[in-house]
Motif scaffolding. Sequence first.
Motif, short mmCIF file in Angstrom:
data_model
loop_
_atom_site.label_atom_id
_atom_site.label_comp_id
_atom_site.label_asym_id
_atom_site.label_seq_id
_atom_site.Cartn_x
_atom_site.Cartn_y
_atom_site.Cartn_z
N CYS A 74 -7.00 19.15 -11.82
CA CYS A 74 -6.66 18.00 -10.98
C CYS A 74 -5.43 18.31 -10.11
CB CYS A 74 -6.36 16.79 -11.85
SG CYS A 74 -5.78 15.37 -10.91
N PRO A 75 -5.50 18.08 -8.79
CA PRO A 75 -4.33 18.30 -7.95
C PRO A 75 -3.15 17.42 -8.37
CG PRO A 75 -6.30 17.99 -6.62
CD PRO A 75 -6.68 17.64 -8.03
N ASN A 76 -3.41 16.33 -9.10
CA ASN A 76 -2.37 15.43 -9.56
C ASN A 76 -2.05 15.59 -11.04
OD1 ASN A 76 -2.33 13.93 -6.99
ND2 ASN A 76 -4.36 13.27 -7.62
N ALA A 77 -2.68 16.56 -11.70
CA ALA A 77 -2.54 16.75 -13.14
C ALA A 77 -2.74 15.42 -13.89
CB ALA A 77 -1.18 17.37 -13.51
N HIS A 128 0.85 -1.20 0.00
CA HIS A 128 0.00 0.00 0.00
C HIS A 128 0.88 1.25 0.00
CE1 HIS A 128 -4.11 1.55 0.63
NE2 HIS A 128 -3.60 2.47 1.43
N ILE A 129 1.91 1.24 0.84
CA ILE A 129 2.79 2.40 0.97
C ILE A 129 3.68 2.55 -0.26
CG2 ILE A 129 4.70 3.40 2.30
CD1 ILE A 129 3.36 2.17 4.81
N VAL A 130 4.25 1.46 -0.73
CA VAL A 130 5.13 1.53 -1.90
C VAL A 130 4.37 2.11 -3.10
CG1 VAL A 130 6.39 0.16 -3.62
CG2 VAL A 130 6.73 -0.27 -1.18
N ALA A 131 3.17 1.59 -3.33
CA ALA A 131 2.37 2.09 -4.46
C ALA A 131 2.03 3.56 -4.25
CB ALA A 131 1.11 1.26 -4.62
N ALA A 132 1.69 3.93 -3.00
CA ALA A 132 1.32 5.32 -2.71
C ALA A 132 2.50 6.25 -2.97
CB ALA A 132 0.86 5.46 -1.26
N VAL A 133 3.69 5.83 -2.57
CA VAL A 133 4.88 6.67 -2.76
C VAL A 133 5.16 6.82 -4.26
CG1 VAL A 133 7.39 6.78 -2.43
CG2 VAL A 133 5.90 6.19 -0.51
N GLN A 134 5.09 5.72 -4.99
CA GLN A 134 5.36 5.78 -6.43
C GLN A 134 4.36 6.69 -7.15
OE1 GLN A 134 5.27 1.60 -7.40
NE2 GLN A 134 7.50 1.42 -7.29
N LEU A 135 3.09 6.56 -6.78
CA LEU A 135 2.06 7.37 -7.42
C LEU A 135 2.20 8.84 -7.04
CD1 LEU A 135 -1.01 4.99 -7.02
CD2 LEU A 135 0.12 5.61 -9.14
N GLU A 137 2.87 10.07 -21.39
CA GLU A 137 2.83 11.52 -21.56
C GLU A 137 3.19 12.27 -20.28
OE1 GLU A 137 2.61 13.05 -24.32
OE2 GLU A 137 1.99 11.41 -25.63
N GLY A 138 3.23 11.55 -19.16
CA GLY A 138 3.63 12.19 -17.91
C GLY A 138 2.51 12.82 -17.11
N GLN A 173 5.01 10.38 -6.29
CA GLN A 173 6.15 10.91 -7.04
C GLN A 173 5.72 11.27 -8.46
OE1 GLN A 173 8.83 7.63 -6.51
NE2 GLN A 173 10.01 8.68 -4.93
N ARG A 174 4.92 10.38 -9.06
CA ARG A 174 4.43 10.62 -10.42
C ARG A 174 3.60 11.91 -10.46
NH1 ARG A 174 2.25 9.09 -15.25
NH2 ARG A 174 3.78 7.49 -15.67
N SER A 175 2.72 12.05 -9.49
CA SER A 175 1.83 13.22 -9.48
C SER A 175 2.59 14.51 -9.23
CB SER A 175 0.73 13.03 -8.43
OG SER A 175 -0.12 11.99 -8.83
N VAL A 176 3.57 14.46 -8.33
CA VAL A 176 4.36 15.67 -8.06
C VAL A 176 5.12 16.09 -9.32
CG1 VAL A 176 6.31 16.58 -6.74
CG2 VAL A 176 4.52 15.28 -5.58
#
Lengths: 226, 276
Positions: free
Chosen positions: B189-192, A81-88, B229-230, A90-93
């Motif tokens: 979206c806060p996450n784009a 749960h945590i690993v996936a959350a961290v990866q996601l 696409e990121g 990072q992607r969103s940031v």
Amino acid sequence: MAATVALYRTSIGKKTVMAVTGIILYLFMILHIYGNLKVFEGREKFNAYSDYLRTVGNPIFFRTELLWTIRVVLLVSVILHIVAAVQLTQRSVASRPVRYVNKKETDATFASRTMRWGGLVIFFFIIYHILDLTLGTAHSGTYQQGDVYGNVVSGFSHWYVTAFYLLAMLALGFHLYHGVWSMFQTLGINRRKYNRFFRGLALVSAVLIGGGGCVVPLAILTGIVS
Amino acid sequence: MATLASRGATASHDGDAGRTLNLTLQVWRQKNATSAGKMVTYEAKGISVDMSFLEMLDVVNERLIARGEEPIAFDHDCREGICGMCGMMINGIAHGPERATTACELYMRHFRDGETITIEPWRAKAFPVIKDLVVDRGAFDRIIQAGGYITAPTGGARDANAILVPKADADAAFDYAACISCGACVAMCPNASAMLFTAAKVAHLGHLPQGQPERDDRVLRMVEQMDVEGFGACTNIGECAAVCPKEIPMDVISYMNRDLLRATRRKDREAKTSNE
């Protein structure tokens, strides 16, 4: 199998991992909170219940075998749960390198906005909770192996222990209010006609599990259990 | 002409006709894709409440040109809410404060006299700024190219009703097809994340018989391209649906997730059978 591996590489695949592990942890929490309420039955019955958790599944499972199986499943779930959350995260940031000068919110709720912070609070709480009442190494008061009732009462007679537990349960409640609905959405189970039901289920889950977690500390604080 | 001119006035509040606003605009100005941008303040005086937001920008630009300054670049085309070209963050909300409204159909009567309005381009790694408020939304095109179509032989038009579509499916497909690819969902979206856009396209074709043969490959490829696409990862917050000018609902995201999981299971089953 190849397609399933490919799925995990996608953002939705990682979300699926979060949803499935979320369901495992959610079901565990229902049982855990229900079990906690047995503290109101008194020292003898509560301690017997905690001992039963070690013998449950007997004779197919020997003493603590099933307990350890469940513990491993839970540990793996928490880690995934945590690993996936961290990866996601990072992607969103990374997906918005330049921030807005002025950005408002419309439909975001406090719960949906604070999923990551709430998750962090819950993470530290789990570590403390295990050190406090399972291992006894971070226990405030006298810890006695086997006397679960006594350990709970002695721990919660310190206001700061109670305060941290209540804070963690508040975070858990908000986490569940968004998470329970979100996991049905992620697994593709949610549909327009079921949406209100899943929103309702999430609210009830948040109140009963988050609130249920507060019952024992509050009962000791007010002297109902001593 | 008389009817056209009175339309705005009828829709506005009583006594609004002829009312004007004095506004302060804070606009993102950026010369080109590589230069650094900044917010620049402009006074916009005497703006009629019956102007659309883009007409207000037109007026501001005319004045800028008259002063020998570079006009504010922004995307626009149909100016009737159906093309998806316009779009900007207005006071921190994609397409501005009105629900189900594109920037071109947002009227100035929704703003107060003396108000300061911030105007920014869509912000996402996948939507690089080209100039001022103009962003490159080619990422959406590449998601469509990855599978958001049906492969069909061209030629003479087929007979109507040769393929029957149940009314409910036709209606649902049409609701999702209403997506104009403006990018507000990503911007807000806060996450784009581009989940609402991609899901609308998947759900549109998924509800029609013509979309069935390529249904699994479509969702697998479009999701893969969306990640390439990121775009960020969806956390089901729902800001996308809240600002969608076409009111695409959040449940399309669940629909796409369902399609993706089903496609994954089928692919694995196919691989297993072909090995036997």
